[in-house]
Write a protein that holds these residues in place. Structure first.
Motif, PDB file in Angstrom:
ATOM      1  N   CYS A 151       8.319  -8.956  -6.173  1.00 41.89           N
ATOM      2  CA  CYS A 151       8.990 -10.241  -6.056  1.00 41.89           C
ATOM      3  C   CYS A 151      10.339 -10.083  -5.385  1.00 41.89           C
ATOM      4  O   CYS A 151      11.011  -9.062  -5.522  1.00 41.89           O
ATOM      5  CB  CYS A 151       9.188 -10.864  -7.433  1.00 41.89           C
ATOM      6  N   LEU A 152      10.744 -11.127  -4.682  1.00 38.99           N
ATOM      7  CA  LEU A 152      12.054 -11.216  -4.048  1.00 38.99           C
ATOM      8  C   LEU A 152      12.568 -12.611  -4.350  1.00 38.99           C
ATOM      9  O   LEU A 152      11.929 -13.599  -3.963  1.00 38.99           O
ATOM     10  CB  LEU A 152      11.946 -10.986  -2.539  1.00 38.99           C
ATOM     11  N   LYS A 153      13.677 -12.682  -5.034  1.00 37.27           N
ATOM     12  CA  LYS A 153      14.247 -13.945  -5.518  1.00 37.27           C
ATOM     13  C   LYS A 153      13.182 -14.653  -6.346  1.00 37.27           C
ATOM     14  O   LYS A 153      12.756 -14.130  -7.361  1.00 37.27           O
ATOM     15  CB  LYS A 153      14.796 -14.776  -4.380  1.00 37.27           C
ATOM     16  N   LYS A 154      12.734 -15.825  -5.914  1.00 32.48           N
ATOM     17  CA  LYS A 154      11.748 -16.570  -6.711  1.00 32.48           C
ATOM     18  C   LYS A 154      10.353 -16.557  -6.089  1.00 32.48           C
ATOM     19  O   LYS A 154       9.465 -17.266  -6.545  1.00 32.48           O
ATOM     20  CB  LYS A 154      12.209 -18.013  -6.880  1.00 32.48           C
ATOM     21  N   ARG A 155      10.164 -15.735  -5.080  1.00 34.10           N
ATOM     22  CA  ARG A 155       8.872 -15.665  -4.398  1.00 34.10           C
ATOM     23  C   ARG A 155       8.147 -14.377  -4.736  1.00 34.10           C
ATOM     24  O   ARG A 155       8.755 -13.350  -4.981  1.00 34.10           O
ATOM     25  CB  ARG A 155       9.059 -15.728  -2.888  1.00 34.10           C
ATOM     26  N   SER A 156       6.837 -14.460  -4.705  1.00 33.20           N
ATOM     27  CA  SER A 156       5.980 -13.313  -4.992  1.00 33.20           C
ATOM     28  C   SER A 156       5.311 -12.859  -3.698  1.00 33.20           C
ATOM     29  O   SER A 156       4.903 -13.683  -2.878  1.00 33.20           O
ATOM     30  CB  SER A 156       4.931 -13.732  -6.018  1.00 33.20           C
ATOM     31  N   PHE A 157       5.209 -11.545  -3.527  1.00 31.40           N
ATOM     32  CA  PHE A 157       4.644 -10.974  -2.311  1.00 31.40           C
ATOM     33  C   PHE A 157       3.597  -9.927  -2.657  1.00 31.40           C
ATOM     34  O   PHE A 157       3.764  -9.180  -3.614  1.00 31.40           O
ATOM     35  CB  PHE A 157       5.732 -10.297  -1.468  1.00 31.40           C
ATOM     36  N   ASP A 158       2.563  -9.877  -1.843  1.00 27.60           N
ATOM     37  CA  ASP A 158       1.601  -8.788  -1.904  1.00 27.60           C
ATOM     38  C   ASP A 158       1.910  -7.848  -0.750  1.00 27.60           C
ATOM     39  O   ASP A 158       1.896  -8.256   0.409  1.00 27.60           O
ATOM     40  CB  ASP A 158       0.162  -9.298  -1.766  1.00 27.60           C
ATOM     41  N   PHE A 159       2.205  -6.598  -1.088  1.00 26.56           N
ATOM     42  CA  PHE A 159       2.430  -5.569  -0.087  1.00 26.56           C
ATOM     43  C   PHE A 159       1.163  -4.735  -0.011  1.00 26.56           C
ATOM     44  O   PHE A 159       0.676  -4.255  -1.035  1.00 26.56           O
ATOM     45  CB  PHE A 159       3.609  -4.676  -0.481  1.00 26.56           C
ATOM     46  N   TYR A 160       0.632  -4.577   1.172  1.00 28.03           N
ATOM     47  CA  TYR A 160      -0.556  -3.770   1.378  1.00 28.03           C
ATOM     48  C   TYR A 160      -0.111  -2.432   1.962  1.00 28.03           C
ATOM     49  O   TYR A 160       0.481  -2.395   3.037  1.00 28.03           O
ATOM     50  CB  TYR A 160      -1.539  -4.484   2.303  1.00 28.03           C
ATOM     51  N   LEU A 161      -0.362  -1.363   1.217  1.00 29.90           N
ATOM     52  CA  LEU A 161       0.106  -0.038   1.590  1.00 29.90           C
ATOM     53  C   LEU A 161      -1.068   0.886   1.870  1.00 29.90           C
ATOM     54  O   LEU A 161      -2.123   0.765   1.258  1.00 29.90           O
ATOM     55  CB  LEU A 161       0.944   0.560   0.461  1.00 29.90           C
ATOM     56  N   LYS A 162      -0.835   1.802   2.766  1.00 33.30           N
ATOM     57  CA  LYS A 162      -1.818   2.842   3.066  1.00 33.30           C
ATOM     58  C   LYS A 162      -1.137   4.189   2.867  1.00 33.30           C
ATOM     59  O   LYS A 162      -0.005   4.385   3.292  1.00 33.30           O
ATOM     60  CB  LYS A 162      -2.309   2.704   4.499  1.00 33.30           C
ATOM     61  N   LYS A 163      -1.833   5.082   2.208  1.00 33.64           N
ATOM     62  CA  LYS A 163      -1.279   6.403   1.924  1.00 33.64           C
ATOM     63  C   LYS A 163      -1.310   7.246   3.187  1.00 33.64           C
ATOM     64  O   LYS A 163      -2.346   7.377   3.835  1.00 33.64           O
ATOM     65  CB  LYS A 163      -2.085   7.066   0.817  1.00 33.64           C
ATOM     66  N   GLN A 164      -0.141   7.829   3.530  1.00 25.27           N
ATOM     67  CA  GLN A 164      -0.075   8.666   4.718  1.00 25.27           C
ATOM     68  C   GLN A 164      -0.257  10.130   4.375  1.00 25.27           C
ATOM     69  O   GLN A 164      -1.128  10.788   4.892  1.00 25.27           O
ATOM     70  CB  GLN A 164       1.267   8.478   5.425  1.00 25.27           C
ATOM     71  N   LYS A 165       0.613  10.636   3.540  1.00 25.11           N
ATOM     72  CA  LYS A 165       0.536  12.030   3.123  1.00 25.11           C
ATOM     73  C   LYS A 165       0.462  12.052   1.605  1.00 25.11           C
ATOM     74  O   LYS A 165       0.119  11.054   0.989  1.00 25.11           O
ATOM     75  CB  LYS A 165       1.750  12.801   3.635  1.00 25.11           C
ATOM     76  N   LEU A 166       0.833  13.154   1.018  1.00 26.47           N
ATOM     77  CA  LEU A 166       0.711  13.322  -0.428  1.00 26.47           C
ATOM     78  C   LEU A 166       1.424  12.218  -1.204  1.00 26.47           C
ATOM     79  O   LEU A 166       0.826  11.563  -2.039  1.00 26.47           O
ATOM     80  CB  LEU A 166       1.252  14.697  -0.845  1.00 26.47           C
ATOM     81  N   LEU A 167       2.689  11.989  -0.931  1.00 27.03           N
ATOM     82  CA  LEU A 167       3.443  10.970  -1.660  1.00 27.03           C
ATOM     83  C   LEU A 167       4.137   9.976  -0.738  1.00 27.03           C
ATOM     84  O   LEU A 167       5.088   9.321  -1.128  1.00 27.03           O
ATOM     85  CB  LEU A 167       4.487  11.638  -2.557  1.00 27.03           C
ATOM     86  N   ASN A 168       3.658   9.824   0.488  1.00 26.59           N
ATOM     87  CA  ASN A 168       4.244   8.882   1.432  1.00 26.59           C
ATOM     88  C   ASN A 168       3.285   7.719   1.658  1.00 26.59           C
ATOM     89  O   ASN A 168       2.080   7.917   1.810  1.00 26.59           O
ATOM     90  CB  ASN A 168       4.551   9.564   2.766  1.00 26.59           C
ATOM     91  N   TYR A 169       3.852   6.526   1.695  1.00 29.26           N
ATOM     92  CA  TYR A 169       3.070   5.320   1.890  1.00 29.26           C
ATOM     93  C   TYR A 169       3.625   4.538   3.068  1.00 29.26           C
ATOM     94  O   TYR A 169       4.808   4.619   3.378  1.00 29.26           O
ATOM     95  CB  TYR A 169       3.109   4.446   0.635  1.00 29.26           C
ATOM     96  N   LYS A 170       2.758   3.766   3.712  1.00 26.18           N
ATOM     97  CA  LYS A 170       3.173   2.924   4.836  1.00 26.18           C
ATOM     98  C   LYS A 170       2.707   1.507   4.557  1.00 26.18           C
ATOM     99  O   LYS A 170       1.549   1.276   4.202  1.00 26.18           O
ATOM    100  CB  LYS A 170       2.549   3.431   6.138  1.00 26.18           C
ATOM    101  N   VAL A 171       3.612   0.550   4.737  1.00 28.74           N
ATOM    102  CA  VAL A 171       3.274  -0.860   4.544  1.00 28.74           C
ATOM    103  C   VAL A 171       2.544  -1.327   5.795  1.00 28.74           C
ATOM    104  O   VAL A 171       3.048  -1.200   6.907  1.00 28.74           O
ATOM    105  CB  VAL A 171       4.540  -1.702   4.303  1.00 28.74           C
TER     106      VAL A 171
END
Length: 109
Positions: free
Chosen positions: A83-103
């Motif tokens: 969430c940001l302020k009063k809005r809700s967001f869906d972030f779609y992430l893909k795993k790049q490496k062991l602990l790195n993610y990309k939106v």
């Protein structure tokens, strides 16, 4: 009796380690979301629509937060709700490496 105490200590230690790893992974996902939003030019490329891009460019100040722990995974894409302020967001992430993610996409509700 000492064997049961040692076994209980081992189980509790394993649970605590699993909780720390889980929290660390969630923090890495939030960090990836924040990094994606700091790039103002990149927001328009990953936003699902113009309304989402305009809202994020106007209102993002580094304060993303989570209300519920809604995380789902489908076809190697992780959907993380923030969430940001009063809005809700869906972030779609893909795993790049062991602990790195990309939106890869952001959708506003």
């Amino acid at each position: 009796m000492e064997v049961y105490g040692g076994l209980l200590l081992l189980i509790i230690t394993g649970i605590i380690i699993a909780l720390f790893i889980n929290d660390f992974i969630r923090r890495r996902m939030i960090l990836a979301c924040k990094n994606a939003l700091e790039n103002k030019a990149g927001i328009s490329q990953i936003a699902a629509d113009n309304e989402t891009a305009d809202y994020l460019q106007r209102n993002y100040n580094g304060s993303l937060y989570r209300i519920d722990e809604l995380i789902s995974k489908k076809d190697n894409v992780i959907r993380y709700k923030l969430c940001l302020k009063k809005r809700s967001f869906d972030f779609y992430l893909k795993k790049q490496k062991l602990l790195n993610y990309k939106v890869i996409a952001i959708k506003m509700y």
